[in-house]
Enzyme design. Structure first.
Site, PDB file in Angstrom:
ATOM      1  CG  ASP A 151     -27.628  53.932  27.043  1.00  0.00           C
ATOM      2  OD1 ASP A 151     -27.409  55.163  27.056  1.00  0.00           O
ATOM      3  OD2 ASP A 151     -26.790  53.084  27.374  1.00  0.00           O
ATOM      4  CE  LYS A 214     -25.775  49.550  26.543  1.00  0.00           C
ATOM      5  NZ  LYS A 214     -26.695  50.218  27.501  1.00  0.00           N
ATOM      6  CE  LYS A 250     -23.266  51.617  28.256  1.00  0.00           C
ATOM      7  NZ  LYS A 250     -24.388  52.378  28.845  1.00  0.00           N
TER       8      LYS A 250
END
Length: 314
Positions: A151, A214, A250
């Site tokens: 991430d 995300k 996400k």
């Protein structure tokens, strides 16, 4: 199993679209208001939320022992009583466990044999204000430790200054550093000021090869919101229509209740379809949410609410 890596496409700023912010807010609000999930249907959606959850600890006082406890919870997120009461054939598991790079090795060891992947934040999380070579080195370290998902955080200044080529090059370099690991690009949407910026940043991240986009680090003043999620989902839909490539989504940060888990899944179902209601394409970045989901499922099985301490996170 995760889908194949997204290959990316050349930078195309002509793909950017202006966003009608009031309309996006109305759409997000009406979408969740029209869905009332009760009884066995609510239980099924909450079980799916567990399967799509990145169970996360990103605290300054994280230790290997804390990570091991979190991994134990990822393996067995529900009590045996709830599993039996729901008539499940097996204990569900979370979609992944997300930790800092130095905690990847303990997490990998604790999850051995479970099939649960380890995700690691990297690139100077949460601010990302480090030299690029150091951010790339952090990615490579996390991958070497066994992380299967990375991430990353973007440089917000590239978005705020409209330097889309710099953002594209940065994310492409991070994707290359990931090797076989999947890349989730954290846009830190609470820092991007406008929904039009959110849409453009989403497009650039996907064009540069992000496998997921995300919303947030969880450390911004404003984290995941449904209007932001709506715009990011539409960017994913537009990118798929233009390129044929499928990208995951996400939301993360600020999600604490079972109701939040239901609302985000409704958004996915309405905007992207049932195919995105699986961990290969959808993750919920949360931890405290799991305790409330377990509490709601316990109520479904027993007809009463258990004390909060009965559903400790780890």
């Amino acid at each position: 199993m995760m889908p194949p890596r997204t290959p990316g496409t050349p930078l195309d700023c002509d793909s950017f679209k202006p966003v009608n912010t009031p309309a996006a807010k109305r759409r997000a609000a009406s979408m969740v208001a029209r869905r009332a999930l009760k009884g066995q249907y609510q239980a099924a959606w909450l079980l799916n939320a567990i399967a799509c959850m990145d169970l996360t600890t990103l605290a300054g006082d994280d230790t290997p022992d804390r990570v091991r406890r979190l991994c134990a919870k990822a393996r067995r997120p529900l009590s045996d009583e709830i599993v039996v009461g729901l008539g499940l054939n097996a204990m569900p598991q979370t979609g992944a466990v997300c930790v800092y790079p130095t905690m990847v090795a303990p997490a990998v060891k604790a999850l051995e044999g479970s099939g649960i992947p380890v995700a690691s934040v990297a690139t100077g999380f949460p601010a990302g204000l480090m030299p690029l070579d150091l951010r790339l080195a952090e990615i490579r370290f996390a991958v070497d430790q066994g992380a299967q998902e990375i991430d990353i955080v973007i440089t917000r200044a590239h978005v705020l200054g409209g330097d889309w080529a710099a953002l594209y090059d940065e994310v492409a370099a991070m994707r290359a550093a990931c090797g076989a690991a999947h890349l989730k690009a954290i846009l830190a949407t609470g820092d991007l000021v406008t929904l039009s910026n959110v849409y453009a940043a989403s497009q650039v991240a996907m064009q540069a090869g992000a496998d997921f986009i995300k919303t947030s680090t969880g450390k911004e003043g404003v984290n995941a919101t449904l209007p932001v999620g709506l715009i990011m989902c539409r960017a994913i839909r537009d990118y798929q229509a233009a390129s044929g490539h499928i990208v995951g989504f996400k939301p993360a940060g600020g999600m604490k209740t079972a109701k939040d888990a239901l609302n985000w899944q409704v958004l996915m179902r309405e905007e992207l379809g049932r195919a995105w209601l699986r961990p290969e394409l959808f993750r919920l970045g949360a931890s405290s949410m799991l305790a409330d989901i377990e509490r709601q499922l316990s109520h479904h099985v027993t007809g009463r609410y258990a004390a909060q301490h009965r559903h400790a996170l780890a």
